[in-house]
Design an enzyme around this catalytic site. Structure first.
Site, PDB file in Angstrom:
ATOM      1  N   THR A  98     -28.516 129.582 116.167  1.00 27.42           N
ATOM      2  CA  THR A  98     -27.951 130.642 117.019  1.00 27.42           C
ATOM      3  C   THR A  98     -26.439 130.506 117.186  1.00 27.42           C
ATOM      4  OG1 THR A  98     -30.055 130.655 118.212  1.00 27.42           O
ATOM      5  CG2 THR A  98     -28.182 131.733 119.281  1.00 27.42           C
ATOM      6  N   TYR A 154     -34.618 142.706 123.937  1.00 28.04           N
ATOM      7  CA  TYR A 154     -34.058 141.478 124.516  1.00 28.04           C
ATOM      8  C   TYR A 154     -34.590 141.202 125.935  1.00 28.04           C
ATOM      9  CZ  TYR A 154     -30.764 140.503 120.705  1.00 28.04           C
ATOM     10  OH  TYR A 154     -30.197 140.169 119.492  1.00 28.04           O
ATOM     11  N   HIS A 179     -30.205 139.059 113.651  1.00 29.52           N
ATOM     12  CA  HIS A 179     -31.359 138.683 114.475  1.00 29.52           C
ATOM     13  C   HIS A 179     -32.527 138.431 113.540  1.00 29.52           C
ATOM     14  CE1 HIS A 179     -34.522 138.726 117.523  1.00 29.52           C
ATOM     15  NE2 HIS A 179     -35.211 139.442 116.652  1.00 29.52           N
ATOM     16  N   PHE A 235     -25.609 135.715 129.655  1.00 33.63           N
ATOM     17  CA  PHE A 235     -25.079 136.452 128.500  1.00 33.63           C
ATOM     18  C   PHE A 235     -25.788 137.781 128.256  1.00 33.63           C
ATOM     19  CE2 PHE A 235     -28.269 133.409 126.934  1.00 33.63           C
ATOM     20  CZ  PHE A 235     -29.105 134.222 126.189  1.00 33.63           C
ATOM     21  N   GLU A 254     -42.170 142.567 117.287  1.00 32.16           N
ATOM     22  CA  GLU A 254     -40.858 143.186 117.092  1.00 32.16           C
ATOM     23  C   GLU A 254     -40.881 144.225 115.966  1.00 32.16           C
ATOM     24  OE1 GLU A 254     -38.154 139.420 118.707  1.00 32.16           O
ATOM     25  OE2 GLU A 254     -38.092 139.940 116.581  1.00 32.16           O
ATOM     26  N   ARG A 258     -35.188 132.308 109.476  1.00 31.66           N
ATOM     27  CA  ARG A 258     -34.323 131.671 110.483  1.00 31.66           C
ATOM     28  C   ARG A 258     -33.445 130.595 109.847  1.00 31.66           C
ATOM     29  NH1 ARG A 258     -34.883 133.281 115.727  1.00 31.66           N
ATOM     30  NH2 ARG A 258     -34.013 131.368 116.593  1.00 31.66           N
ATOM     31  N   ARG A 280     -24.905 132.379 109.254  1.00 28.76           N
ATOM     32  CA  ARG A 280     -24.076 132.200 110.456  1.00 28.76           C
ATOM     33  C   ARG A 280     -23.011 131.129 110.226  1.00 28.76           C
ATOM     34  NH1 ARG A 280     -29.136 132.734 114.704  1.00 28.76           N
ATOM     35  NH2 ARG A 280     -28.920 134.966 115.162  1.00 28.76           N
TER      36      ARG A 280
HETATM   37  P1  DAT Z   1     -31.465 133.866 118.123  1.00 24.45           P
HETATM   38  O1  DAT Z   1     -30.731 135.156 117.881  1.00 24.45           O
HETATM   39  O2  DAT Z   1     -30.978 132.765 117.222  1.00 24.45           O
HETATM   40  O3  DAT Z   1     -32.958 134.013 118.099  1.00 24.45           O
HETATM   41  P2  DAT Z   1     -31.716 133.688 121.039  1.00 24.45           P
HETATM   42  O4  DAT Z   1     -32.984 134.463 120.897  1.00 24.45           O
HETATM   43  O5  DAT Z   1     -31.754 132.424 121.806  1.00 24.45           O
HETATM   44  O6  DAT Z   1     -31.062 133.372 119.608  1.00 24.45           O
HETATM   45  O7  DAT Z   1     -30.605 134.618 121.731  1.00 24.45           O
HETATM   46  C1  DAT Z   1     -30.470 135.965 121.334  1.00 24.45           C
HETATM   47  C2  DAT Z   1     -29.029 136.281 121.163  1.00 24.45           C
HETATM   48  O8  DAT Z   1     -28.364 136.165 122.426  1.00 24.45           O
HETATM   49  C3  DAT Z   1     -28.263 135.349 120.232  1.00 24.45           C
HETATM   50  O9  DAT Z   1     -28.366 135.711 118.883  1.00 24.45           O
HETATM   51  C4  DAT Z   1     -26.861 135.478 120.746  1.00 24.45           C
HETATM   52  C5  DAT Z   1     -27.050 135.670 122.241  1.00 24.45           C
HETATM   53  N1  DAT Z   1     -26.947 134.380 122.940  1.00 24.45           N
HETATM   54  C6  DAT Z   1     -27.886 133.422 123.023  1.00 24.45           C
HETATM   55  N2  DAT Z   1     -27.469 132.376 123.748  1.00 24.45           N
HETATM   56  C7  DAT Z   1     -26.216 132.691 124.143  1.00 24.45           C
HETATM   57  C8  DAT Z   1     -25.234 132.041 124.911  1.00 24.45           C
HETATM   58  N3  DAT Z   1     -25.446 130.836 125.439  1.00 24.45           N
HETATM   59  N4  DAT Z   1     -24.045 132.679 125.111  1.00 24.45           N
HETATM   60  C9  DAT Z   1     -23.808 133.894 124.584  1.00 24.45           C
HETATM   61  N5  DAT Z   1     -24.699 134.575 123.842  1.00 24.45           N
HETATM   62  C10 DAT Z   1     -25.888 133.986 123.621  1.00 24.45           C
HETATM   63 MG    MG Z   2     -34.222 134.992 119.400  1.00 23.15          MG
END
Ligand code: DAT
Ligand code: MG
Length: 150
Positions: free
Chosen positions: A91, A49, A115, A57, A126, A85, A102
């Site tokens: 998300t 991450y 994920h 977050f 990854e 996806r 989801r």
């Molecule tokens: P995804 O998992 O759909 O690829 P991402 O890569 O933008 O989404 O973010 C990774 C993870 O972080 C996501 O599954 C949940 C958390 N996350 C993302 N945006 C968030 C937010 N605004 N508040 C809380 N958690 C968040």
């Molecule tokens: Mg992501």
């Protein structure tokens, strides 16, 4: 052929949804490449991450992903990134399309069950982060020609 890392995150494991996630990806036609049930270390979580470091977050995300075991998998297929996806959904669960995982099983962005990699390039990166080369299984299915056009 694209590859994606797929994680059933701690909430998905705790809620008994590993099979549901695998089942949906199998039925979609995707091909399993590797799987490992693992307690995620702080170091792996931070590397995985890294792109979210500094976001509000981030700390909660690291705590969540390291809180209990996850089911880590690599899946492949034509258009695997977009297909997976789509199967996972957006998300934010309340923005996920009806019928997506989801949408069907989650309420909050911080407990969104899975994920999946967001590009072919990140999929390759990854998968290499989570699996050793010898853990990736190259195989074919008799049915592949009825799912993969090429
Ligand atoms: P995804 O998992 O759909 O690829 P991402 O890569 O933008 O989404 O973010 C990774 C993870 O972080 C996501 O599954 C949940 C958390 N996350 C993302 N945006 C968030 C937010 N605004 N508040 C809380 N958690 C968040
Ligand atoms: Mg992501």
């Amino acid at each position: 052929m694209e590859r994606s890392l797929v994680l059933v995150k701690p909430d998905g494991v705790q809620r008994g949804l590993i099979g549901e996630v695998i089942s949906r990806l199998e039925r979609r036609g995707l091909r399993l490449v590797a799987a490992r049930f693992v307690q995620v270390s702080q170091e792996l979580a931070e590397t995985h991450y890294a792109i979210h470091k500094g976001k509000p977050f981030y700390d909660g995300l690291i705590k969540y992903i390291t809180s209990a075991p996850v089911m880590a998998m690599a899946w492949e297929g034509p258009n695997a990134i977009a297909a997976i996806r789509q199967t996972m959904g957006a998300t934010r669960p309340t923005e996920a399309a009806p019928g997506s995982i989801r949408h069907d099983y989650a309420l909050e962005v911080g407990r969104n069950l899975t994920h999946a990699s967001d590009s072919g390039e990140n999929g390759a990166k990854e998968v290499a982060l989570w699996f050793k080369a010898e853990e990736l299984v190259n195989w074919g299915r008799d049915v592949d020609r009825w799912i993969f056009e090429g």
